[in-house]
Each structure stands twice: as structure tokens, then as C-alpha cells.
Design an enzyme around this catalytic site. Structure first.
Site, PDB file in Angstrom:
ATOM      1  N   GLU A   1      -5.632 -11.113  -1.053  1.00 12.40           N
ATOM      2  CA  GLU A   1      -6.448 -10.917   0.162  1.00 12.40           C
ATOM      3  C   GLU A   1      -7.939 -10.948  -0.189  1.00 12.40           C
ATOM      4  O   GLU A   1      -8.725 -10.149   0.259  1.00 12.40           O
ATOM      5  CB  GLU A   1      -6.080  -9.596   0.835  1.00 12.40           C
ATOM      6  CG  GLU A   1      -4.594  -9.467   1.157  1.00 12.40           C
ATOM      7  CD  GLU A   1      -4.241  -8.179   1.875  1.00 12.40           C
ATOM      8  OE1 GLU A   1      -5.157  -7.473   2.333  1.00 12.40           O
ATOM      9  OE2 GLU A   1      -3.046  -7.868   1.985  1.00 12.40           O
TER      10      GLU A   1
ATOM     11  N   GLU B   1       0.800  -1.232   0.000  1.00 16.57           N
ATOM     12  CA  GLU B   1       0.000   0.000   0.000  1.00 16.57           C
ATOM     13  C   GLU B   1       0.838   1.291   0.000  1.00 16.57           C
ATOM     14  O   GLU B   1       0.657   2.193   0.813  1.00 16.57           O
ATOM     15  CB  GLU B   1      -0.963  -0.019   1.210  1.00 16.57           C
ATOM     16  CG  GLU B   1      -1.878  -1.230   1.212  1.00 16.57           C
ATOM     17  CD  GLU B   1      -2.760  -1.323   2.433  1.00 16.57           C
ATOM     18  OE1 GLU B   1      -2.863  -0.345   3.190  1.00 16.57           O
ATOM     19  OE2 GLU B   1      -3.372  -2.387   2.636  1.00 16.57           O
TER      20      GLU B   1
HETATM   21  O1  G3I Z   1      -3.253  -7.919  19.009  1.00 19.05           O
HETATM   22  C1  G3I Z   1      -4.206  -7.024  19.596  1.00 19.05           C
HETATM   23  C2  G3I Z   1      -4.768  -7.632  20.879  1.00 19.05           C
HETATM   24  O2  G3I Z   1      -3.711  -7.766  21.832  1.00 19.05           O
HETATM   25  C3  G3I Z   1      -5.859  -6.740  21.427  1.00 19.05           C
HETATM   26  O3  G3I Z   1      -6.441  -7.356  22.563  1.00 19.05           O
HETATM   27  C4  G3I Z   1      -6.920  -6.519  20.361  1.00 19.05           C
HETATM   28  C5  G3I Z   1      -7.952  -5.546  20.880  1.00 19.05           C
HETATM   29  O4  G3I Z   1      -8.769  -5.156  19.811  1.00 19.05           O
HETATM   30  O5  G3I Z   1      -6.332  -5.952  19.160  1.00 19.05           O
HETATM   31  C6  G3I Z   1      -5.354  -6.821  18.610  1.00 19.05           C
HETATM   32  O6  G3I Z   1      -4.805  -6.202  17.453  1.00 19.05           O
HETATM   33  C7  G3I Z   1      -5.678  -6.267  16.326  1.00 19.05           C
HETATM   34  C8  G3I Z   1      -4.913  -6.965  15.186  1.00 19.05           C
HETATM   35  O7  G3I Z   1      -5.689  -6.957  13.965  1.00 19.05           O
HETATM   36  C9  G3I Z   1      -4.567  -8.423  15.556  1.00 19.05           C
HETATM   37  O8  G3I Z   1      -5.765  -9.147  15.756  1.00 19.05           O
HETATM   38  C10 G3I Z   1      -6.019  -4.833  15.896  1.00 19.05           C
HETATM   39  O9  G3I Z   1      -6.858  -4.264  16.885  1.00 19.05           O
HETATM   40  C11 G3I Z   1      -6.759  -4.857  14.564  1.00 19.05           C
HETATM   41  O10 G3I Z   1      -6.920  -3.520  14.082  1.00 19.05           O
HETATM   42  C12 G3I Z   1      -5.925  -5.615  13.526  1.00 19.05           C
HETATM   43  O11 G3I Z   1      -6.682  -5.662  12.326  1.00 19.05           O
HETATM   44  C13 G3I Z   1      -5.958  -6.184  11.191  1.00 19.05           C
HETATM   45  C14 G3I Z   1      -5.794  -5.065  10.161  1.00 19.05           C
HETATM   46  O12 G3I Z   1      -5.100  -5.587   9.008  1.00 19.05           O
HETATM   47  C15 G3I Z   1      -4.976  -3.917  10.717  1.00 19.05           C
HETATM   48  O13 G3I Z   1      -5.014  -2.872   9.771  1.00 19.05           O
HETATM   49  C16 G3I Z   1      -6.781  -7.301  10.573  1.00 19.05           C
HETATM   50  O14 G3I Z   1      -6.842  -8.407  11.468  1.00 19.05           O
HETATM   51  C17 G3I Z   1      -6.161  -7.763   9.256  1.00 19.05           C
HETATM   52  O15 G3I Z   1      -7.043  -8.650   8.578  1.00 19.05           O
HETATM   53  C18 G3I Z   1      -5.909  -6.567   8.337  1.00 19.05           C
HETATM   54  O16 G3I Z   1      -5.231  -7.019   7.212  1.00 19.05           O
HETATM   55  C19 G3I Z   1      -4.818  -5.996   6.268  1.00 19.05           C
HETATM   56  C20 G3I Z   1      -3.587  -6.526   5.571  1.00 19.05           C
HETATM   57  O17 G3I Z   1      -2.583  -6.817   6.526  1.00 19.05           O
HETATM   58  C21 G3I Z   1      -3.100  -5.530   4.523  1.00 19.05           C
HETATM   59  N1  G3I Z   1      -4.165  -5.233   3.547  1.00 19.05           N
HETATM   60  C22 G3I Z   1      -5.387  -4.747   4.180  1.00 19.05           C
HETATM   61  C23 G3I Z   1      -5.909  -5.741   5.206  1.00 19.05           C
HETATM   62  C24 G3I Z   1      -7.194  -5.256   5.812  1.00 19.05           C
HETATM   63  O18 G3I Z   1      -6.964  -4.085   6.554  1.00 19.05           O
END
Ligand code: G3I
Length: 383
Positions: free
Chosen positions: A268, A163
Site C-alpha cells: 500500500e 492489521e
Molecule cells: O462508500 C461510501 C459512500 O457511499 C459514501 O457516500 C461516502 C461518504 O464519505 O463514504 C464511502 O465510504 C468510504 C470508503 O472509503 C469507500 O470510498 C469511507 O467513508 C472511507 O472511510 C473509506 O476509506 C478507506 C479506508 O481504507 C477505510 O479505513 C480508504 O478509501 C482506503 O484507501 C483505506 O485503505 C486502507 C486499507 O484497506 C488497509 N490498510 C490501511 C488503508 C488506509 O486506511
């Protein structure tokens, strides 16, 4: 004598507990054994994979893990190899989960993807505070070299940069761009190649159906290839919806990118069935639509997905895969961004707390009509 019998009892208890645990697990997953496998029909065309989350990696979601091992030949870590988890503080690396992830791939002889070396999102706090070019450069080089070297010969392909472009084709003004300049992308690819010359290197992005954005990526790829910098493929994230982008727009992405002499990957793939606020598209994660939270118009299928929408989702996946089959000579991998609906990031993006149905397996780990549609299509194509 007493001591021996105590040891024997302990061993006996362990065996009983272990056997009942693995029996229970098998019970949990045996219903999945009857589901026909996607990779059986598609592996001859392209790698077919799924993103796996921490619960799957840690063995806390055996049903999803069973689906991954039986349906796919490739895996991508949804979060576990991102900078904030791998290097949470300066020069302090934590590879515990990432090692477990790689071992799942090695054990199942899968095509293992590394996601993601350089991305402006999910960075640790210390990275956000860096102000000098030299400090950024040191961390940039150290992170890529340390991570890629660790998995040399194990991780087959890397999302090197994710990105980096805006929708208008200009470069995103991330901390990497601002401190290292616009050649940070080339630098990242060179570093990854130096650390593992055999690794397959990918540039990954979303909204590439947008001509201007795709034009920026095309210019970048042409520049890198003219300088002899290794880039093997362009990853099209494919966070799409039931009607957007059109099949023609998707086909144009494939045609334009493959002309560059690199592979096209759909990295994805998921298909949202919910309304997008303001016709929102793509996966710009920094947008905030909290005011829509709780709005029933934005969360219309709280209880279940109506048959009519199940059928639309199945047809959408089938139409997209017909295109993938048509251009399988240009496509090296198709990866779904998750295994089952309940764990999809789309339940909380762009609006938190919604019930989405973007993947091939439902909230009870049952194969959906969309999965059946892809199996039927794959079996016809194999005839
Ligand atoms: O690890 C913490 C955990 O300790 C905490 O308790 C919890 C509370 O909400 O949050 C956890 O972190 C989360 C993380 O995923 C791991 O689960 C974040 O809040 C959450 O925002 C994060 O979301 C991820 C997102 O990327 C971040 O931008 C999604 O799972 C993931 O599917 C998404 O994937 C991205 C690709 O990497 C790049 N392309 C876009 C795609 C969608 O955004």
C-alpha cells in the site's frame, strides 16, 4: 417498411453515440500513451501494481484506468472487496463491483489481488453486534469460503488478515480476537487455503519498522509455518512520509521477514508530504485529529506542491526503490495505494480536507517527477 427505417435510425443513433463516446474517451487518455511504463522496467524484478477505487472499476475514471493498464501488471481493490461492501447484511452477498474489478484484471492478464478477507475495520453493522462465538464462527467461515471460492483461479493472491497486531507486538483485541481467540488468524489462512489451494496467502500490516510489532508478526509466521499452515508472504503496507521510516529501518523489515522463508510485499505504498500531527505514523485509522482541520500549518500546499518538495518526493521514491531493487530476490510485489493524488485517502487522513501529493500522478493525471525518477532508475537497472 416504415418499421425498418425506425430500427435503422435507432441503430444509427446508437452507433454515433457509441463512437463519439469512445472517441472522447480516447481523446481523454491519448496523452497518457506517451508516458514510459513502470512495468516495462520492474516486472522482471517483482509485480508492480496499484490500488484501484470504485470509479476506476466502474469505468467512471478512464484516465486512471488507462494509467493502471499501461503502468502496472497488478491490481488491488481499494475498497470493493471489503466485508461491508461484499456482505452488507447476514448471508446477503453483493459481488457486482468485485466481479467488475476481477474482470479488469482478467481482461488485462494482470496479477489480481484480493483485499481483504479479515479486517477489524469497514465491517458491516451486523458483524459489530455479534456476541456469541458460534455466530461469529459461522459468519467467519461462511464469508471466507464464499468469497475465496467465488474467485478461485481468478484472484491470484489474498490479503487474508489485515492489521491484527498492536505496535507493542500484542494481538489487537478485535471482535475476531475477542470471540474466536488468538488462533483466528491461523483459522483464516486455513479456510482460505481450503477454498483455493493455489491462492497466494498474505498477512498484511503497517508500522512493521517498529521492532516490537514486527516481532509479533515474526512469532506468528514462525508458528504457522511450524504447523504447516500455508502463508506465502507478509505485506508491509508502507504508508510512509518523506523522512520516515529510515532506509535502514525499511531494509531491516526486508531482512527480518525474508529470513522466515516467506516473501516480502509492499502492498500500500504512498508517501505523504504533509506534516503529521504529533509525529503520527502508520495507518491506525481510528485516530481522530479533527481539531487540526483548517489549520494552515497542517495543510501547507493547498495551491500546488513546491518544486523543492516535488524533488524531495522524487528522491524519496528513488531511494526506496533502490532498496527494493537491491532486495528484489526477497520482494514479490510493490503496489502503490492509488493512482493519482486527488483520489488518495491521504487527502482526508489523519486530518480531513487536506491537499496531499503522495502518489506518482498529479491531479491532472500527469506523471510527476517521482514517476520520472523511477523510470530512470528502472532503465539504468535494466541496462
Ligand atoms: O462508500 C461510501 C459512500 O457511499 C459514501 O457516500 C461516502 C461518504 O464519505 O463514504 C464511502 O465510504 C468510504 C470508503 O472509503 C469507500 O470510498 C469511507 O467513508 C472511507 O472511510 C473509506 O476509506 C478507506 C479506508 O481504507 C477505510 O479505513 C480508504 O478509501 C482506503 O484507501 C483505506 O485503505 C486502507 C486499507 O484497506 C488497509 N490498510 C490501511 C488503508 C488506509 O486506511
Amino acid at each position: 417498411m416504415k418499421k425498418k427505417s425506425n430500427n435503422f435510425n435507432l441503430i444509427l443513433i446508437f452507433c454515433i453515440v457509441f463512437c463519439s463516446f469512445s472517441f472522447a474517451n480516447n481523446l481523454n487518455t491519448s496523452f497518457l500513451d506517451s508516458i514510459d511504463s513502470l512495468k516495462k522496467y520492474y516486472i522482471s524484478l517483482f509485480n508492480i501494481g496499484a490500488a484501484i477505487n470504485k470509479d476506476i472499476i466502474l469505468g467512471l475514471d478512464m484516465e486512471s484506468k488507462h494509467i493502471v493498464e499501461s503502468q502496472f501488471n497488478s491490481i488491488t481493490p481499494e475498497n470493493s472487496l471489503k466485508w461491508m461492501f461484499i456482505q452488507p447484511s447476514p448471508n446477503s452477498f453483493n459481488f457486482k463491483d468485485a466481479d467488475k474489478y476481477v474482470n479488469i484484471g482478467l481482461k488485462n492478464n494482470m496479477h489480481i489481488v484480493g483485499h481483504v478477507l479479515v479486517w477489524h475495520s469497514q465491517l458491516p453493522d451486523f458483524m459489530q453486534k455479534i456476541e456469541s462465538k458460534s455466530e461469529m464462527n459461522n459468519h467467519f467461515e461462511s464469508h471466507i469460503n464464499t468469497v475465496v471460492s467465488r474467485y478461485k483461479g481468478k484472484i491470484d493472491a489474498w490479503d487474508v488478515v489485515n492489521e491484527a497486531f498492536n505496535d507493542d507486538g500484542s494481538l489487537r483485541e478485535s471482535i475476531f480476537y475477542n470471540l474466536l481467540g488468538n488462533n483466528y488468524i491461523e483459522k483464516a489462512f486455513k479456510l482460505a487455503h481450503d477454498a483455493d489451494p493455489k491462492a497466494y496467502l498474505i498477512y498484511n500490516d503497517y508500522n512493521l519498522y517498529k521492532t516490537k510489532k514486527r516481532g509479533g508478526v515474526i512469532r506468528m509466521v514462525k508458528g504457522m509455518k511450524s504447523k504447516g499452515i500455508k502463508i506465502d508472504g507478509v505485506g508491509v503496507q508502507a504508508h510512509w512520509s518523506l523522512n520516515h521510516p529510515s532506509l535502514d529501518e525499511i531494509e531491516q523489515i526486508i531482512l527480518d521477514i525474508s529470513k522466515l522463508g516467506v516473501d516480502v510485499l509492499f502492498t500500500e505504498l504512498d508517501i505523504s508530504v504533509l506534516p503529521n500531527p504529533w509525529e503520527l505514523v502508520g495507518a491506525e485509522v481510528n485516530q481522530n485529529f479533527s481539531k487540526f482541520e483548517g489549520d494552515p500549518k497542517m495543510n501547507p500546499y493547498k495551491e500546488k506542491l513546491p518544486k523543492s518538495i516535488q524533488n524531495k518526493l522524487a528522491k524519496r521514491y528513488k531511494d526506496i526503490f533502490k532498496l527494493f531493487i537491491k532486495h528484489s530476490d526477497k520482494i514479490s510485489r510493490v503496489t502503490f495505494w492509488g493512482v493519482m493524488d486527488k483520489h488518495s485517502w491521504l487527502n482526508d487522513w489523519p486530518i480531513k480536507g487536506r491537499i496531499n501529493y503522495p502518489l506518482l500522478f498529479d491531479r491532472k493525471y500527469q506523471a510527476k517527477k517521482a514517476h520520472k525518477a523511477l523510470i530512470e532508475l528502472g532503465s539504468i537497472n535494466n541496462d
